[in-house]
Design an enzyme around this catalytic site. Sequence first.
Site, PDB file in Angstrom:
ATOM      1  CG  LEU A 132      -1.654   1.130   1.451  1.00 34.52           C
ATOM      2  CD1 LEU A 132      -3.123   0.861   2.064  1.00 34.52           C
ATOM      3  CD2 LEU A 132      -1.242   2.170   2.222  1.00 34.52           C
ATOM      4  CG  LEU A 133       1.894   5.261  -2.819  1.00 35.14           C
ATOM      5  CD1 LEU A 133       2.694   5.197  -4.337  1.00 35.14           C
ATOM      6  CD2 LEU A 133       0.631   6.172  -3.206  1.00 35.14           C
ATOM      7  CG  ASN A 134      -0.170   6.223   3.337  1.00 35.05           C
ATOM      8  OD1 ASN A 134       0.534   5.209   3.305  1.00 35.05           O
ATOM      9  ND2 ASN A 134      -0.568   7.160   4.158  1.00 35.05           N
ATOM     10  CG  ASP A 135      -0.076  10.694   3.426  1.00 35.50           C
ATOM     11  OD1 ASP A 135      -1.032  10.134   2.943  1.00 35.50           O
ATOM     12  OD2 ASP A 135       0.130  11.150   4.440  1.00 35.50           O
ATOM     13  CD  GLN A 151       3.755   7.758   5.616  1.00 36.72           C
ATOM     14  OE1 GLN A 151       3.305   7.146   6.386  1.00 36.72           O
ATOM     15  NE2 GLN A 151       5.107   7.992   5.766  1.00 36.72           N
ATOM     16  CG  PHE A 194       2.650   8.206  10.814  1.00 40.29           C
ATOM     17  CD1 PHE A 194       2.956   6.830  10.122  1.00 40.29           C
ATOM     18  CD2 PHE A 194       1.603   8.385  11.344  1.00 40.29           C
ATOM     19  CE1 PHE A 194       1.766   5.989  10.604  1.00 40.29           C
ATOM     20  CE2 PHE A 194       0.670   7.263  11.865  1.00 40.29           C
ATOM     21  CZ  PHE A 194       0.766   6.371  11.427  1.00 40.29           C
ATOM     22  CB  SER A 195       3.218  11.895   6.226  1.00 38.03           C
ATOM     23  OG  SER A 195       2.678  11.301   5.164  1.00 38.03           O
ATOM     24  NE  ARG A 255      -2.038  11.746  11.452  1.00 39.33           N
ATOM     25  CZ  ARG A 255      -2.996  11.388  12.460  1.00 39.33           C
ATOM     26  NH1 ARG A 255      -2.624  11.268  13.532  1.00 39.33           N
ATOM     27  NH2 ARG A 255      -4.106  11.314  11.982  1.00 39.33           N
ATOM     28  CD  GLU A 310      -4.662  12.548   8.794  1.00 40.29           C
ATOM     29  OE1 GLU A 310      -4.439  11.776   9.585  1.00 40.29           O
ATOM     30  OE2 GLU A 310      -5.103  12.373   7.558  1.00 40.29           O
TER      31      GLU A 310
HETATM   32  C1  FRU Z   1      -2.546  10.943   5.857  1.00 42.74           C
HETATM   33  C2  FRU Z   1      -1.978  10.283   6.869  1.00 42.74           C
HETATM   34  C3  FRU Z   1      -0.943  11.237   7.914  1.00 42.74           C
HETATM   35  C4  FRU Z   1      -0.007  10.177   8.520  1.00 42.74           C
HETATM   36  C5  FRU Z   1      -0.028   9.271   7.598  1.00 42.74           C
HETATM   37  C6  FRU Z   1       0.217   8.031   7.831  1.00 42.74           C
HETATM   38  O1  FRU Z   1      -2.787  10.146   4.983  1.00 42.74           O
HETATM   39  O2  FRU Z   1      -2.787   9.828   7.923  1.00 42.74           O
HETATM   40  O3  FRU Z   1      -1.488  11.842   8.598  1.00 42.74           O
HETATM   41  O4  FRU Z   1       1.163  10.819   8.782  1.00 42.74           O
HETATM   42  O5  FRU Z   1      -0.967   9.237   6.583  1.00 42.74           O
HETATM   43  O6  FRU Z   1       0.484   6.720   7.107  1.00 42.74           O
END
Ligand code: FRU
Length: 573
Positions: A132-135, A151, A194-195, A255, A310
Site C-alpha cells: 500500500l502506498l499513501n502520502d 508512505q 509517518f509523513s 503529525r 492532517e
Molecule cells: C495521511 C496520514 C498522515 C500520516 C500518514 C500515515 O494520509 O494519515 O496524517 O502521517 O497518513 O501513513
Amino acid sequence: MVSVTSKVSATKDPEAKSSTTAMSVSDLVNLLGGPANVNRVLFPNNQLVIEVHDTSLVNTSLVNDGAPRYSLEEVLGKPQLTFDMPEHFDDSSLLELGSVISQQQVQKVDAVSKPVDCEHRPSWHISPPQGLLNDPNGFIYHNGEYHLFYQWYPYACVHKDKYWAHLTSKDLINWEWQPLALTPSDWFDSHGVFSGHALSQGEQLMLFYTGNTRFGNQRDRHTTQCLAVSNDGITFEKLGPVIPKLPEGVTPHIRDPKIVRHGEHWLMLLGAQTTDLKGRLAIYRSSDLHQWEFVSLCGDEMGDFGYMWECPDLFELGGEHFAIVGPQGIESDSAYHTIPHHNGYVKAELDLEGKISLTDFDNLDKGFDFYAPQTMLAADGRRVLSGWMGLPDEINHPSSDNGWVHQLTALRELTNRNGRLVQTPIAEIATLRKEKQCFTLDNSGYQSLCDKAFDMSVVLEWGSELRLHAKADQYVSIRLNETTRSLVFDRTHTLIREGDTKRELLLDSEKVELRILSDESSLEIFVNGGEFVLTGRVFTDKDATGIELRGGASDFEVYPLNAASAPFISSLS
Ligand code: FRU
C-alpha cells in the site's frame, strides 16, 4: 561498540538481586535470539520493550549471568519483553538497537519488493511494487535532483507500520527507485515512520517526519516529531525526536511536519487535533532546526472545521501565502460526497512571531481520490504539487487482488490566479506524448482509442456526455448537466468496490474546456485551464479503451502517452 550497563530487574524473579553489568547492544541482541528475532523496540515510561518473533529463541540461561531480566507479555499476539531501562543505556544504544532492526527490515523488504504484474498498473504514474502506498513525502529539489518519498506498507494492502520509499528523478517524469529511506525500526517510530517534508541544507538532505508508536493491547498512541539526515541523499541517519512531547491541549494526533523559513526563524507546521476534538495547526519555531519551541495552535478563525487536520503545507505564490490542509470531518458541498477526508487550501497570514491566521478554504481537487498533497519549489521556480491518489479508508480496489493499491497523482504546477490556486499538469508531461492520434470525435457511437494512457483536450458542450475507458458494459462518464449547471464525474459503471461513485462540480462558465490525463486505472480532469481538477481511480477491463460522445464537442485532440521509466521497479528486482 556501545557499552550498555544494564540493571538487572526483579520483574521475572522477585528474589533476584539488582546488579549492574556492562553489556553491549549486540550482546543484548544475541541474548534475544539474534537480529532476526528482534521485531520491534519501544520505550514507554523509561522501560525498554522488545518484541520478538519467537520466545523460545530468547536465551534465558544468560539471565543469571547478568543479562537484564524481563517480564513477558503477549501484545496483540506478539511476545513483548519488558526490561527496566538499563542504567547508562543511552540514546545511542537505543539508536544502535534501532539500526539492527532496520537492517533486518531492509533485507526483508528487498526480498519481497518485486513488482507484481497487474493490468491496472499505471504506466506513467507512480505506484508501489507491492503493498500500500499513501502520502507523498519529502518532495524536494536537492543537489541537482528531485527526491520524492512515499508512505509505504510493503507487505499487504493495509495501513500498518509505514516505511518511506524513495525515488529520484532528473526530469520529474522518469523516476528511479532508491534504497528504502526510513523503516519503522526505532523506539520512536516503530509503528510507522509517518509523513513529513524534506529540507535541503547545502549538501545535507534533512527529513522531518512523525514517529508513531503504539503501546500495549490498547494500542495507546505516542507521537514524536523526528529528524533524519543524509549527506549523500541516499542513506539516512536517524537523529531521533526533535519534539518528544505533545504541546498543551493537543491529543497524540499531531503529525506531518512541514518546515518553512520565516524571517530569522524556521517554522514547523503540524496537523493537530485539540483535546476538544477540533482540527488545528500546531506551530513550532527554531533557529537551528534541532531545538524547537512551541508557538501556538492556529486556525480558531476557521471555527468548527473538522475533528483533525492532517498534512499541512505552506508556501508563497504570486505575493500571497497559501496553506494546504487535510481537514477530516467537514461538511461536503454535495450529497454525492460522503467521504470525511477532504483536502484543500486556505489563504494564510503570518505575523512576526510565526502565528498564522487562515481564511477561505477551498478544495484542491473536486474528484474522488486526492489527499495529503505536498508541494516543492522546482529548480526553475515553479511550485509543483504531488498528491496521493487514494483515500485513508479505502483499500478494497481491484488492484488489491494483485497485491498493490493506490498511486500518486500526476505532478501539477500551481499558479495564483486572482488569489485562487490553479493547477495544470507540469509541462514535462508533454514529453511522454506519442504522435497525435488522428481521430475525429463524433456522435457515431462507440469508437476505440488505441490505449488507456493518453493526454486529451476537448471542449464539451452543455448537455453532452463523454464516456471514457469504455466497452460494452463498462465506462466512466463525464457529463455536463445543463439544468444543474454542473459537471458530473461518474464511475458507477466500472469495477469499483468501495468509495463514492459520483462527483458533481458546479460550473458557471459558458465554455467548458477539459484536459484529461488518463492512465490504466485513473483519470485526472483539468477544467477550464486548471481552475478545477477532478481526480479519480477508475478500474475497468484492460480492453475498455473506448470513447463515446453523446452530444456536442469541439477542439478535440488526443495524444497516446508513452510509459515513464517504471518507478515501481526496485533495484533488486
Ligand atoms: C495521511 C496520514 C498522515 C500520516 C500518514 C500515515 O494520509 O494519515 O496524517 O502521517 O497518513 O501513513
